[in-house]
Design a protein around this motif. Structure first.
Motif, mmCIF file in Angstrom:
data_model
loop_
_atom_site.group_PDB
_atom_site.id
_atom_site.type_symbol
_atom_site.label_atom_id
_atom_site.label_comp_id
_atom_site.label_asym_id
_atom_site.label_seq_id
_atom_site.Cartn_x
_atom_site.Cartn_y
_atom_site.Cartn_z
ATOM 1 N N VAL A 1 0.938 -1.201 -0.007
ATOM 2 C CA VAL A 1 -0.211 0.049 0.064
ATOM 3 C C VAL A 1 0.806 1.194 -0.100
ATOM 4 O O VAL A 1 1.970 1.400 0.455
ATOM 5 C CB VAL A 1 -1.030 0.154 1.178
ATOM 6 N N SER A 2 0.373 2.421 -0.213
ATOM 7 C CA SER A 2 0.988 3.777 -0.365
ATOM 8 C C SER A 2 -0.244 4.713 -0.303
ATOM 9 O O SER A 2 -1.326 4.457 -0.483
ATOM 10 C CB SER A 2 1.719 4.026 -1.719
ATOM 11 N N HIS A 3 0.274 5.633 0.400
ATOM 12 C CA HIS A 3 -0.702 7.022 0.500
ATOM 13 C C HIS A 3 -2.083 6.415 1.419
ATOM 14 O O HIS A 3 -3.026 6.807 0.937
ATOM 15 C CB HIS A 3 -1.039 7.488 -0.756
ATOM 16 N N VAL A 4 -1.699 5.678 2.619
ATOM 17 C CA VAL A 4 -2.874 5.085 3.315
ATOM 18 C C VAL A 4 -2.709 5.354 4.584
ATOM 19 O O VAL A 4 -1.529 5.760 5.150
ATOM 20 C CB VAL A 4 -3.149 3.711 3.160
ATOM 21 N N THR A 5 -3.647 5.298 5.354
ATOM 22 C CA THR A 5 -3.649 5.360 7.058
ATOM 23 C C THR A 5 -4.492 4.149 7.568
ATOM 24 O O THR A 5 -5.444 3.800 6.993
ATOM 25 C CB THR A 5 -4.422 6.584 7.342
ATOM 26 N N VAL B 1 1.336 6.126 5.715
ATOM 27 C CA VAL B 1 2.595 5.972 4.976
ATOM 28 C C VAL B 1 2.388 6.826 3.601
ATOM 29 O O VAL B 1 0.922 6.568 3.428
ATOM 30 C CB VAL B 1 2.789 4.495 4.726
ATOM 31 N N SER B 2 3.225 7.429 2.956
ATOM 32 C CA SER B 2 3.031 8.043 1.510
ATOM 33 C C SER B 2 4.187 7.519 0.682
ATOM 34 O O SER B 2 5.126 6.958 1.195
ATOM 35 C CB SER B 2 3.288 9.614 1.951
ATOM 36 N N ASP B 3 4.053 7.768 -0.435
ATOM 37 C CA ASP B 3 4.887 7.585 -1.607
ATOM 38 C C ASP B 3 5.210 5.909 -1.719
ATOM 39 O O ASP B 3 4.788 5.261 -2.735
ATOM 40 C CB ASP B 3 6.189 8.278 -1.170
ATOM 41 N N LEU B 4 5.927 5.385 -0.905
ATOM 42 C CA LEU B 4 6.402 3.860 -1.042
ATOM 43 C C LEU B 4 5.341 2.968 -0.654
ATOM 44 O O LEU B 4 4.494 3.216 -0.243
ATOM 45 C CB LEU B 4 7.554 3.560 -0.092
ATOM 46 N N SER B 5 5.593 1.868 -1.675
ATOM 47 C CA SER B 5 4.487 0.839 -1.601
ATOM 48 C C SER B 5 5.112 -0.334 -0.575
ATOM 49 O O SER B 5 6.173 -0.957 -0.656
ATOM 50 C CB SER B 5 4.296 0.117 -2.699
ATOM 51 N N ILE B 6 4.648 -0.389 0.696
ATOM 52 C CA ILE B 6 5.054 -1.165 1.843
ATOM 53 C C ILE B 6 3.850 -2.042 2.349
ATOM 54 O O ILE B 6 2.767 -1.736 2.103
ATOM 55 C CB ILE B 6 5.995 -0.441 2.846
ATOM 56 N N SER B 7 4.434 -2.750 3.389
ATOM 57 C CA SER B 7 3.296 -3.485 4.200
ATOM 58 C C SER B 7 3.232 -2.692 5.436
ATOM 59 O O SER B 7 4.271 -2.374 6.127
ATOM 60 C CB SER B 7 3.734 -4.834 4.355
ATOM 61 N N LEU B 8 1.936 -2.616 6.182
ATOM 62 C CA LEU B 8 1.759 -1.984 7.506
ATOM 63 C C LEU B 8 1.150 -2.794 8.397
ATOM 64 O O LEU B 8 0.241 -3.534 8.110
ATOM 65 C CB LEU B 8 0.987 -0.806 7.191
ATOM 66 N N SER B 9 1.543 -2.591 9.740
ATOM 67 C CA SER B 9 0.744 -3.456 10.708
ATOM 68 C C SER B 9 0.513 -2.603 12.087
ATOM 69 O O SER B 9 1.431 -1.770 12.244
ATOM 70 C CB SER B 9 1.755 -4.760 11.252
ATOM 71 N N LEU B 10 -0.471 -2.740 12.664
ATOM 72 C CA LEU B 10 -0.712 -1.818 13.548
ATOM 73 C C LEU B 10 -1.308 -2.741 14.739
ATOM 74 O O LEU B 10 -2.388 -3.541 14.765
ATOM 75 C CB LEU B 10 -1.842 -0.898 13.397
ATOM 76 N N PRO B 11 -0.689 -2.593 16.047
ATOM 77 C CA PRO B 11 -1.085 -3.672 17.207
ATOM 78 C C PRO B 11 -1.874 -3.168 17.989
ATOM 79 O O PRO B 11 -2.301 -1.788 17.990
ATOM 80 C CB PRO B 11 0.366 -3.849 18.010
ATOM 81 N N LEU B 12 -2.740 -3.792 18.606
ATOM 82 C CA LEU B 12 -4.048 -3.540 19.455
ATOM 83 C C LEU B 12 -3.804 -4.539 20.643
ATOM 84 O O LEU B 12 -4.034 -5.798 20.523
ATOM 85 C CB LEU B 12 -5.340 -3.592 18.885
#
Length: 240
Positions: A130-134, A149-160
């Motif tokens: 993903v890129s340009h996402v929240t 994240v913006s620009d780069l296409s990467i993987s994101l993870s968010l803990p809870l």
């Protein structure tokens, strides 16, 4: 202006009607590639491969529509208007975004085995490429945490981190300016799948012991049955 891949967008001149002597011209990008032009009532369109079969020019107003868009159509569009020999210019900044994927929620099964005293458990919400996402966690309608994240296409993870007996409604949301996807956290289902063999409660231990006893009893019954059949076969043979 923001738009999503595969959709279309329209850039408007703001003119109610173009007169025959008026001139309208649309250009794109830093190289100012000519896209289309109206002059003396005639329309001419460029042959640029990026825009081939994607341009629609409204003859009456000069509004420009770009269809079936991709990320290549992100950039600055310049409009030049000449009316009665007076020239004016407008610029439109357009960003084309990919639709966001549906987020995935999972938990680390090792937490159960390694931390018997824990009264809570950590879940991860993830999206890939993903890129340009929240990416955000919500408790009901309240925002708990987020990462962008913006620009780069990467993987994101968010803990809870959630208490085991928690009954509140949690959801993970990923969004960009043109699309949003939501995944709701089903604590009972995930904990049942991931933690059936955990030792965080007496009930779990009892289930494990009962399952083991049933398995042992089943194996013993099969062994006894096989031995009885063999003894019966030998007895029949001796009688003969």
């Amino acid at each position: 202006m923001s738009a999503m891949e595969g959709d279309s967008f329209t850039l408007r001149t703001g003119l109610p009607e173009i007169q025959r002597d008026d001139e309208i011209e649309w250009r794109f990008g830093s190289s100012r590639t000519r896209l289309t032009r109206i002059a003396v009532g005639n329309i001419t369109t460029c042959n640029d491969e990026t825009f081939r079969d994607r341009l629609q020019l409204e003859r009456q107003t000069g509004d420009l529509t770009v269809t079936n868009i991709t990320n290549e159509h992100t950039g600055v569009y310049q409009l030049s208007i000449i009316i009665r020999n007076k020239k004016s210019t407008k610029r439109f900044a357009v960003t084309v975004y990919a639709p966001v994927p549906i987020p995935v929620i999972f938990s680390d099964t090792s937490q159960c085995a390694l931390s018997a005293e824990r009264s809570s458990r950590i879940f991860l919400c993830s999206v890939v490429n993903v890129s340009h996402v929240t990416l955000s966690w919500y408790k009901g309608n309240s925002l708990l945490s987020s990462i962008s994240v913006s620009d780069l296409s990467i993987s994101l993870s968010l803990p809870l981190e959630v208490e085991y007996q928690e009954k509140n409604t949690y959801s993970c949301v990923v969004n960009n300016p043109v699309s949003t996807q939501t995944r709701h956290l089903d604590i009972d289902q995930l904990c049942q799948i991931d933690c059936d063999l955990c030792f965080d409660s007496p009930e779990a231990v009892i289930r494990l012991v009962v399952s083991a006893l049933i398995s042992v009893a089943a194996v013993a019954a099969v062994v006894l049955l096989v031995n009885d059949i063999r003894r019966f076969g030998r007895t029949q043979t001796m009688k003969r």
